[in-house]
Enzyme design. Structure first.
Site, PDB file in Angstrom:
ATOM      1  N   GLY A   1       0.812  -1.212   0.000  1.00  0.00           N
ATOM      2  CA  GLY A   1       0.000   0.000   0.000  1.00  0.00           C
ATOM      3  C   GLY A   1       0.845   1.261   0.000  1.00  0.00           C
TER       4      GLY A   1
ATOM      5  N   GLY B   1       0.645  -3.169   4.096  1.00  0.00           N
ATOM      6  CA  GLY B   1       1.145  -3.411   5.446  1.00  0.00           C
ATOM      7  C   GLY B   1       1.105  -2.111   6.240  1.00  0.00           C
TER       8      GLY B   1
ATOM      9  N   ARG C   1      13.620   1.843  13.337  1.00  0.00           N
ATOM     10  CA  ARG C   1      13.467   2.648  12.117  1.00  0.00           C
ATOM     11  C   ARG C   1      14.399   3.860  12.059  1.00  0.00           C
ATOM     12  NH1 ARG C   1       9.580   5.036  10.445  1.00  0.00           N
ATOM     13  NH2 ARG C   1       9.854   4.478   8.271  1.00  0.00           N
TER      14      ARG C   1
ATOM     15  N   CYS D   1      24.525   1.008  23.941  1.00  0.00           N
ATOM     16  CA  CYS D   1      25.896   1.465  23.704  1.00  0.00           C
ATOM     17  C   CYS D   1      26.190   1.586  22.215  1.00  0.00           C
ATOM     18  CB  CYS D   1      26.871   0.474  24.336  1.00  0.00           C
ATOM     19  SG  CYS D   1      26.382   0.036  25.981  1.00  0.00           S
TER      20      CYS D   1
ATOM     21  N   TYR E   1       6.497  -1.960  11.185  1.00  0.00           N
ATOM     22  CA  TYR E   1       7.953  -2.119  11.109  1.00  0.00           C
ATOM     23  C   TYR E   1       8.605  -1.549  12.372  1.00  0.00           C
ATOM     24  CZ  TYR E   1       6.504  -3.013   6.353  1.00  0.00           C
ATOM     25  OH  TYR E   1       5.860  -3.524   5.254  1.00  0.00           O
TER      26      TYR E   1
END
Ligand SMILES: *Cc1c(COP(=O)(O)O)cnc(C)c1O
Length: 422
Positions: A244, A283, A320, A350, A378
């Protein structure tokens, strides 16, 4: 500016609410970091797909790699969706919620023979095949099982969707799909292979695309092929349009799903293919703006060049920003009237790549809750255990009802499969 996810995510006074539930109450009950999803937002995001496709044979296959929580799958299955899967593990999830394998398309550039066998035995709707070698392998597997595998070829139309290079998949140089100029020959091959049965044709040019033009360009190239394959006397029953649209994370202008899909379907009709079944595999657009990640400010740390707000969520929870340099909204759960200041919102891991947002104007004190918006897609699906951090809990909000849909992981579970030596 409206919050991404509005009206499901909204303010009542200075407080952030998800549907009829105060986000602060969620954090108090379930702790942080916490993923919270709006079921209403998911249903609402699906609606324009259902409306646009209602008049023709169609199947919306939710691309579950965006968010494969069982309660999310259950929500879409209850609304008639099938699923786009990319592994046997995802198929197991479909089966775990009692989903119908006959509504599943199996995508992916590298399927193992075991995965092929399992999907075949389960009775998936279609294998979206991405190479000549996969056609041969799938035919062999199917023949050994005395079955015929339904196949579509995923065609790489070589169009530039102008999205992030990591999520651009329809360019000639990408690993995905079969080249446009090889596709007709590969369909002739598929027709001859004894273990295969031609079902349709598929295309997916990438993710977080915010413009209709590359989709239409890809569609025209796909329809050219449909016609060429017709002329070879082979019948493609369905056309799979792939994923989509993108969503608004910040200030992107994204066409409405109804307009984008309307334009695609109009093109299909104009070219005389209106009777074919249409599959779509959205999705991100179904779940992205339905979710938030709730996190707590642990430490405020003024620095030489940047002032850091260190929160209890990190790149292992939400990858992301680190992976795509992605901008995600960050908003206080309770707004303060203090003068705002610029903060780099970072996690405790770290790595200097462990950041959630840079130079954000926020009025903050230690202990405050923040919500990262547009975190339904995601996000948790990519979470890891780096730094031995248990993955976050997930809750699904449905009006004023709250369902814990995934328990917070325990540290013990992280090393349960490990062994010391001797
Ligand atoms: C990831 C993926 C999708 C979903 O893409 P969105 O941009 O999240 O809608 C659909 N189809 C395939 C083959 C994919 O790999």
């Amino acid at each position: 500016m409206n919050l991404p996810g509005a009206p499901f995510l909204h303010r009542r006074g200075s407080d952030l609410w998800l549907e009829d539930t105060a986000v602060a109450d969620l954090a108090a009950a379930y702790g942080t970091p916490l993923y919270a999803y709006s079921r209403g937002a998911m249903r609402a995001a699906l609606e324009p797909y259902r409306m646009a496709l209602a008049a023709r044979p169609h199947l919306v296959c939710y691309a579950m790699k965006a968010n494969s929580n069982l309660a999310v799958l259950q929500t879409f299955a209850a609304l008639g969706c099938g699923f786009d899967i990319v592994s046997a593990g995802e198929l197991r999830r479909v089966l775990a919620i009692g989903g119908d394998p006959a509504r599943v398309v199996f995508s992916g550039v590298g399927k193992t023979r075991d995965e092929m066998r399992f999907a075949l035995a389960s009775g998936v709707r279609c294998f979206n095949v991405e190479s000549e070698s996969e056609l041969h392998q799938l035919s062999d597997v199917a023949r050994a099982e005395r079955r015929r595998a339904p196949v579509s070829l995923r065609v790489n139309p070589d169009v530039d969707p102008k999205t992030h290079p990591y999520i651009s998949t329809g360019l000639r140089g990408n690993k995905f799909g079969v080249a446009h100029d090889r596709a007709a020959a590969l369909y002739r091959l598929a027709a001859e292979l004894p273990g295969l049965e031609i079902a349709g044709i598929a295309c997916h040019i990438g993710s977080q695309i915010t413009d209709t033009a590359p989709y239409l360009e890809a569609l025209d190239r796909l329809l050219d092929l449909v016609e060429a394959i017709d002329r070879d006397g082979l019948r493609l029953h369905h056309i799979d349009l792939g994923g989509g649209l993108g969503i608004r994370y910040r200030d992107e202008t994204v066409p409405a799903t109804a307009d984008w899909l309307g334009a695609m379907l109009a093109r299909i009709d104009t070219r005389g293919h209106g009777e074919r079944e249409i599959l779509v595999e959205p999705g991100r657009s179904l779940v992205g703006n339905a979710g938030i990640l709730v996190t707590r400010a642990l430490v405020l740390k003024p620095g030489a060049e940047h002032d850091f707000c260190i929160v209890d969520a990190a790149m292992n929870d939400l990858m992301r920003p680190a992976l795509y340099d992605a901008w995600m909204g960050i908003t206080p759960v309770a707004q303060r009237s203090d003068p705002p200041q610029l903060w780099d919102v970072v996690g405790p891991i770290c790595e200097s790549g462990d950041w959630l947002g840079r130079a954000r104007e926020l009025a903050l004190r230690e202990g405050d809750l923040l919500a990262v918006t547009s975190a339904g897609a995601y996000a948790m699906a990519m979470a890891s255990n780096y730094n031995s951090r248990p993955r976050a809990a997930e809750v699904m909000v449905d009006g004023s009802a709250v369902h814990l849909v995934r328990e917070r992981e325990t540290v013990q579970s992280l090393y349960a499969g490990e062994r010391t030596i001797g």
